[in-house]
Design an enzyme around this catalytic site. Structure first.
Site, PDB file in Angstrom:
ATOM      1  CG  HIS A   1      29.848  33.308  45.177  1.00 36.59           C
ATOM      2  ND1 HIS A   1      29.280  32.873  43.992  1.00 36.59           N
ATOM      3  CD2 HIS A   1      29.658  32.301  46.067  1.00 36.59           C
ATOM      4  CE1 HIS A   1      28.766  31.669  44.167  1.00 36.59           C
ATOM      5  NE2 HIS A   1      28.984  31.287  45.424  1.00 36.59           N
TER       6      HIS A   1
ATOM      7  CB  CYS B   1      51.708  52.393  79.690  1.00 33.89           C
ATOM      8  SG  CYS B   1      53.257  52.932  78.915  1.00 33.89           S
TER       9      CYS B   1
END
Length: 656
Positions: free
Chosen positions: A67, A176
């Site tokens: 793990h 923008c």
């Protein structure tokens, strides 16, 4: 969290033949990759191997559970293999492992510990593990686990299956003022962040070519929420009743994962459109007054820019044609209109230019007061451009209030129209239908006519003082300082408020030049525009040069993208430097700002002028003293590159 929620069928491989522990790990990692659980396979495998160096993860009874917690994991997940012949996994009981699970966990939380604990409880039953080792299919393997979990944890109800949503979990709109770079960079950043997080994202771009990838009504209905990363107003009435988070377009570029998390974690407020469906929304609380004013201004600027750019370049072409025809510019008020072809270009360009101020004021007012503000803004901007007064409404002999007057017309007119709308709300409901077609236009026209005729004389005096001040700066050799300031402003925030303020000032000077016959004033105005544009070209070029000649300061990805900055810099697209500034702001921004200041000051010192408001190196023919201008650009870019090299130390070879 149930094991069967984390283990997919294609994450299971049965009856595997692996030669050693390393091969078993490689097989399990490849299953994670196959399931789409990983962002970076190599990084995750490295994490697994580091955990194994701390001690073997074999737990005995022929079982191992490797793990790792890693940033390379998209979401917690499991994979599993059975190895009938067993594999040496350095188990304490010396038995070969025949059943191996691999846990992939994210760094936020301790999911791997929970999963590990649950697996250990289940695997303590030897009959259960024996069944798993002899399972014939992935479906059988999963059913064995499911049955055991249900038996072991009877009080744990299975989470009811949620109906799959169609479409995208997160939607976004980016915009923008110029609609050239920030809009698309924010969109790309949001989509990539969504892919890394395992979340589907669709972005609508409100760019210079109009809205693209438009969000559909079905997508809006099915999404978890909407991000608005914009520095100008966008249409939001369609989002009524949905969670909406609004912020600056730069946040879309620099903080895409944070914005997506706000939607996924339910932190975005539910948006309610008012009855007028205004195209504005605030995120996570009310916008500050300054941000509101900035958004209104940028809405006007974004609509104005195409008129400025196209009209300005046409006028610059007219000047070029007259120059090529041998017409002398000095003291010639007809310069640009002597040659018939030049006169055609100047006339058409002048028409486009003449729309600039009405468009600016009109869309500022519309951003404030919605559709009723358009008339007020357009008329106010037109009256500002011709200088109408009470005494001389035809403006035959007055000085126009120009760019400053148009700004005032947009803001004052927009807010006054809001006041008129509120007053009209008190009228009987029977008049509701005629408000937008009669009452608002009539009251707005009268109001803006009176306002501008009163303001224009004052603003005319201000414009005269501004022209005189610019001439004084030039005559006293202080224009170099102005050039440095404008150049650095273009670079400080690379498309943000400082950049836009400097650019708007530069284009405003072009309107001043077009409105006067004073050659000295025109020259200074064109010098301002030259310093503005050169300042915006330096940051991408400085970064491109640094990635070319000092490769050890940059990652492979940054070096690859650095080449693109040559094109962006030469095209006057400052925003190409943003990703680099975002990754190292304290090193990149000062270096680029100083380089841009040097270039802007040298441009003024060399007497360079620019008649076109955009285009970069591709409008070099419209530049006065073009060779010196290119020299100033080169010096400023090299200065920026050198400062970057000094401030940005070589990176570790592992990060390259």
């Amino acid at each position: 969290m149930r094991i069967t929620d984390l283990l997919k069928k294609n994450g299971i491989a049965l009856n595997v033949n692996v030669s050693d522990k390393s091969a078993a790990i490689s097989k399990l990692v490849s299953l994670h990759e196959k399931c789409g659980n990983l962002k970076d396979t190599a990084a995750f495998k490295e994490g697994i191997l580091k955990r194994e160096e701390m001690g073997a993860t074999a737990v005995g009874m022929e079982v191992a559970i490797p793990h790792a917690k890693s940033d390379a994991v998209k979401a917690p997940a499991l994979t599993a293999i059975t190895v009938p012949n067993g594999v040496d996994y350095d188990a304490a009981d010396k038995k070969p492992c025949k059943l191996i699970f691999m846990i992939a966990a994210t760094t936020d939380g301790d999911v791997h510990l929970e999963v590990l604990a649950r697996l250990m409880q289940l695997l303590m039953d030897e009959e259960f593990t024996a069944k798993l080792k002899t399972a014939k299919t992935a479906d059988e393997f999963l059913s064995i686990i499911d049955a055991k979990e249900t038996e072991k944890f009877p009080d744990e109800a299975k989470a009811p299956a949620k109906p799959a949503k169609k479409g995208y979990r997160v939607l976004a709109v980016t915009a923008c003022p110029t609609g050239i770079a920030h809009t698309y960079m924010a969109a790309e950043a949001l989509v990539k962040a969504g892919e890394k997080m395992g979340i589907t994202v669709k972005v609508e771009t409100n760019g210079s070519g109009g809205a693209k990838n438009v969000l559909t009504a079905e997508e809006i209905a099915n999404c978890d929420g909407i991000i608005i990363a914009a520095d100008k107003s966008v249409e939001t009435a369609r989002f009524d009743g949905k969670p909406v988070y609004s912020t600056k377009v730069s946040d879309g570029i620099n903080k895409p994962e944070e914005l997506i998390k706000k939607i996924i974690d339910g932190q975005a407020p539910v948006y309610r459109a008012d009855h007028k469906a205004k195209a504005e929304v605030s995120g996570g609380g009310n916008d500050s007054i300054g941000r509101q004013l900035y958004k209104h201004l940028m809405n006007g600027v974004s609509h104005m820019l195409p008129f400025v750019v196209a009209g300005g370049i046409f006028i610059a072409i007219a000047f070029l044609i007259d120059t090529a025809s041998g017409v002398q510019a000095a003291g010639n008020s007809a310069f640009g209109s002597v040659n018939p072809v030049a006169a055609w270009f100047k006339t058409i360009g002048g028409y486009a230019f003449n729309f600039m101020l009405p468009i600016l004021a009109g869309f500022i007012a519309k951003s404030i007061a919605d559709r009723p503000g358009l008339l007020v803004g357009f008329i106010g901007g037109f009256l500002a451009s011709n200088g109408a007064t009470f005494v001389d409404p035809a403006a035959a002999s007055t000085i126009p209030s120009g760019f400053l007057g148009a700004l005032l017309a947009g803001f004052a007119g927009g807010y006054l129209m809001l006041a008129i709308e509120k007053l009209c709300d008190k009228l009987p409901n029977a008049l509701e239908g005629i408000k937008p077609v009669l009452l608002y236009p009539l009251a707005g026209l009268g109001m803006v006519g009176v306002m501008m005729c009163a303001i224009n004389p004052i603003m005319g005096i201000v414009n005269t003082g501004l022209n005189s001040g610019l001439t004084w700066l030039s005559d006293n050799n202080l224009g170099i300082l102005l050039g440095c300031i404008l150049g650095s402003m273009m670079s400080i925030d690379m498309g943000g408020p400082f950049n836009k303020a400097a650019y708007v000032f530069g284009t405003g000077m072009l309107t001043t030049a077009a409105a006067t016959t004073d050659v000295a004033v025109q020259t200074v105005c064109y010098q301002v525009m030259a310093s503005v544009m050169i300042g915006g070209m330096v940051p991408p070029l400085a970064i491109a040069l640094s990635t070319t000649f000092f490769k050890n300061r940059w990652t492979a990805e940054e070096r690859k993208n650095g080449v693109v900055n040559y094109v962006m810099g030469l095209s006057f697209i400052t925003e190409g430097a943003i990703p680099y500034a975002a990754s190292s702001p304290l090193k990149v921004i000062p270096s680029c700002a100083i380089g841009a200041a040097v270039a802007g000051g040298l441009s003024w010192l060399f007497g360079c002028t620019l008649m076109a408001p955009h285009g970069g190196i591709f409008v070099v023919a419209t530049i006065g003293n073009p060779l010196l201008y290119l020299l100033a650009l080169a010096i400023g870019s090299v200065v920026g590159m050198i400062l970057l090299t000094i401030l940005k130390k070589p990176i570790d070879s592992a990060k390259k």
